[in-house]
Scaffold this motif. Structure first.
Motif, PDB file in Angstrom:
ATOM      1  N   SER A 190       5.260  -2.560  -9.536  1.00  0.00           N
ATOM      2  CA  SER A 190       5.355  -3.427  -8.372  1.00  0.00           C
ATOM      3  C   SER A 190       4.682  -2.766  -7.180  1.00  0.00           C
ATOM      4  N   ASP A 191       4.319  -3.579  -6.189  1.00  0.00           N
ATOM      5  CA  ASP A 191       3.679  -3.076  -4.984  1.00  0.00           C
ATOM      6  C   ASP A 191       4.583  -3.396  -3.806  1.00  0.00           C
ATOM      7  N   HIS A 192       5.454  -2.469  -3.455  1.00  0.00           N
ATOM      8  CA  HIS A 192       6.411  -2.666  -2.372  1.00  0.00           C
ATOM      9  C   HIS A 192       6.192  -1.643  -1.264  1.00  0.00           C
ATOM     10  N   LEU A 193       6.226  -2.118  -0.037  1.00  0.00           N
ATOM     11  CA  LEU A 193       6.187  -1.195   1.099  1.00  0.00           C
ATOM     12  C   LEU A 193       7.522  -0.474   1.237  1.00  0.00           C
ATOM     13  N   GLN A 194       8.605  -1.164   0.905  1.00  0.00           N
ATOM     14  CA  GLN A 194       9.940  -0.591   0.988  1.00  0.00           C
ATOM     15  C   GLN A 194      10.692  -0.851  -0.318  1.00  0.00           C
TER      16      GLN A 194
ATOM     17  N   TRP B  37      14.344  -1.306  -2.676  1.00  0.00           N
ATOM     18  CA  TRP B  37      15.537  -2.140  -2.547  1.00  0.00           C
ATOM     19  C   TRP B  37      16.740  -1.344  -2.045  1.00  0.00           C
ATOM     20  N   ARG B  38      16.629  -0.014  -2.038  1.00  0.00           N
ATOM     21  CA  ARG B  38      17.706   0.807  -1.503  1.00  0.00           C
ATOM     22  C   ARG B  38      17.101   2.018  -0.812  1.00  0.00           C
ATOM     23  N   HIS B  39      17.821   2.539   0.186  1.00  0.00           N
ATOM     24  CA  HIS B  39      17.306   3.645   0.996  1.00  0.00           C
ATOM     25  C   HIS B  39      17.550   4.995   0.323  1.00  0.00           C
ATOM     26  N   ASP B  40      18.782   5.267  -0.083  1.00  0.00           N
ATOM     27  CA  ASP B  40      19.104   6.544  -0.721  1.00  0.00           C
ATOM     28  C   ASP B  40      18.544   6.582  -2.137  1.00  0.00           C
ATOM     29  N   GLY B  41      17.693   7.556  -2.382  1.00  0.00           N
ATOM     30  CA  GLY B  41      17.073   7.654  -3.697  1.00  0.00           C
ATOM     31  C   GLY B  41      15.980   6.638  -3.927  1.00  0.00           C
ATOM     32  N   GLY B  42      15.565   5.948  -2.872  1.00  0.00           N
ATOM     33  CA  GLY B  42      14.514   4.948  -3.012  1.00  0.00           C
ATOM     34  C   GLY B  42      13.122   5.552  -2.868  1.00  0.00           C
ATOM     35  N   HIS B  43      12.139   4.885  -3.442  1.00  0.00           N
ATOM     36  CA  HIS B  43      10.738   5.308  -3.364  1.00  0.00           C
ATOM     37  C   HIS B  43       9.864   4.071  -3.220  1.00  0.00           C
ATOM     38  N   ALA B  44       8.663   4.261  -2.724  1.00  0.00           N
ATOM     39  CA  ALA B  44       7.736   3.135  -2.581  1.00  0.00           C
ATOM     40  C   ALA B  44       6.296   3.633  -2.564  1.00  0.00           C
ATOM     41  N   PRO B  45       5.825   4.207  -3.682  1.00  0.00           N
ATOM     42  CA  PRO B  45       4.421   4.633  -3.733  1.00  0.00           C
ATOM     43  C   PRO B  45       3.488   3.430  -3.692  1.00  0.00           C
ATOM     44  N   ALA B  46       2.323   3.618  -3.105  1.00  0.00           N
ATOM     45  CA  ALA B  46       1.336   2.545  -3.044  1.00  0.00           C
ATOM     46  C   ALA B  46       0.787   2.276  -4.449  1.00  0.00           C
ATOM     47  N   ALA B  47       0.751   1.014  -4.814  1.00  0.00           N
ATOM     48  CA  ALA B  47       0.376   0.657  -6.184  1.00  0.00           C
ATOM     49  C   ALA B  47      -1.098   0.935  -6.483  1.00  0.00           C
TER      50      ALA B  47
END
Length: 333
Positions: free
Chosen positions: A36-40, A42-52
């Motif tokens: 998936s390509d997400h800027l943010q 679904w959760r803050h703690d332990g969350g990640h959002a690498p650029a696809a």
């Protein structure tokens, strides 16, 4: 052709670790890897959002056979469609006939933090349709002048593009975007865990209707479904693993207007495991598990991409390649 793929959980793991799982999926016999390509997340703690986009380039360089793509990217807010066209044309040159552009109409969680006013569903659908049409023209033609309602180009050219254009898959959970997939896309993407009637009575007929209106055959489209699965020898562990993705079990009313991962996490963590597990096929019995998954094949889906919620993705990939994929392939053959 029936394919079985791996959903790389970009919202759950850092880029290098996620890349290792994508490479391992190919080694273990999976047919595709989607991210998936997400800027943010679904959760803050332990969350990640690498650029696809750079992540897919790294995956293309580290693999040889597996189909790779987005499930899904929004080509209508953070990116100009022409930039998406350029990026995926480049990926298509680096990994010919192994790249898919999966697109959707977007989520406010990804766009509102950038100061983008979030439009209603009608406008998001119109933007998606126009963006896909522009991307496809840029891949087919040179010096494209495009004057749409939302996007414009003047003598735009994508100079480096593969001989065979990158397939476009449209992700949808409602009939309008699903019909659009049937009309103009190469594939359709949806997610599992909802009532059977949604797929058999609404979505799949809508794909067929869209294809027929464009004088196409539904057999020419790849029908992809992300199947949410939590499989482990320990049934309770499989249940508890679904907590990380509790946001998927929130109702639309519970999620609408929430653009902050901290608040989304708070709402998701308040759910009991009985609710978080509802979107997943949870099992410790491989025969039962495979039988439930096969239901999506029986509906007519041709490409099953498995998304597992647990922290030990290597264990999941190995268990699945040893116990589940052989049963599914045997059933298909």
């Amino acid at each position: 052709m029936i394919r079985f793929g791996y959903k790389a959980s970009a919202e759950q793991f850092p880029p290098a670790e996620l890349l290792r799982y994508g490479v391992l999926a190919e080694e273990l016999g999976f047919d595709s890897v989607f991210v998936s390509d997400h800027l943010q997340p679904w959760r803050h703690d332990g969350g990640h959002a690498p650029a696809a986009l750079p992540w897919l380039g790294a995956l293309a360089a580290r693999t040889e056979r597996v189909l790779i793509g987005t499930s899904v990217l929004t080509p209508s807010f953070r990116y100009h469609p022409a930039v998406v066209a350029q990026a995926f044309a480049t990926l298509g040159c680096l990994a010919p006939e192994r790249v898919v552009l999966g697109v959707g109409s977007g989520e406010s969680l990804n766009e509102v933090p950038l100061g983008i006013p979030w439009p209603d569903g009608k406008e998001r659908f119109a933007r998606l349709k126009e963006a896909v049409q522009l991307i496809q023209r840029l891949w087919r033609e040179d010096r494209v002048t495009f004057e749409g309602q939302y996007y414009r180009t003047e003598n735009a050219t994508i100079y480096d593009k593969p001989e065979i254009p990158v397939p476009v898959y449209i992700g949808a959970s409602g009939p309008s975007a699903t019909r659009l997939a049937g009309r103009i896309a190469d594939g359709f993407i949806t997610t599992s865990g909802k009532g059977r009637e949604l797929y058999t009575d609404t979505l799949l007929p809508a794909v067929r209707e869209g294809a027929e209106k464009a004088s196409r055959k539904i057999d020419d489209l790849d029908l992809l479904i992300e199947v949410k699965v939590s499989f482990d020898d320990d049934h309770e562990k499989a249940r508890q693993d679904t907590r990380h993705w509790g946001a998927l079990a929130l109702t639309p009313d519970e999620k609408t207007g929430v653009e902050d991962p901290i608040e989304m996490q708070r709402r998701a963590d308040a759910l009991p495991v009985e609710r978080t597990a509802t979107r997943w096929i949870v099992s410790s019995d491989h025969d039962e598990h495979a039988e439930k998954i096969a239901g999506y094949l029986d509906m007519g889906f041709k490409h099953l991409v498995f998304h597992a919620p647990g922290p030990d993705q290597e264990r999941f990939l190995r268990l699945y390649s040893e116990r589940i994929l052989p049963q599914l392939r045997s059933r298909v053959s």
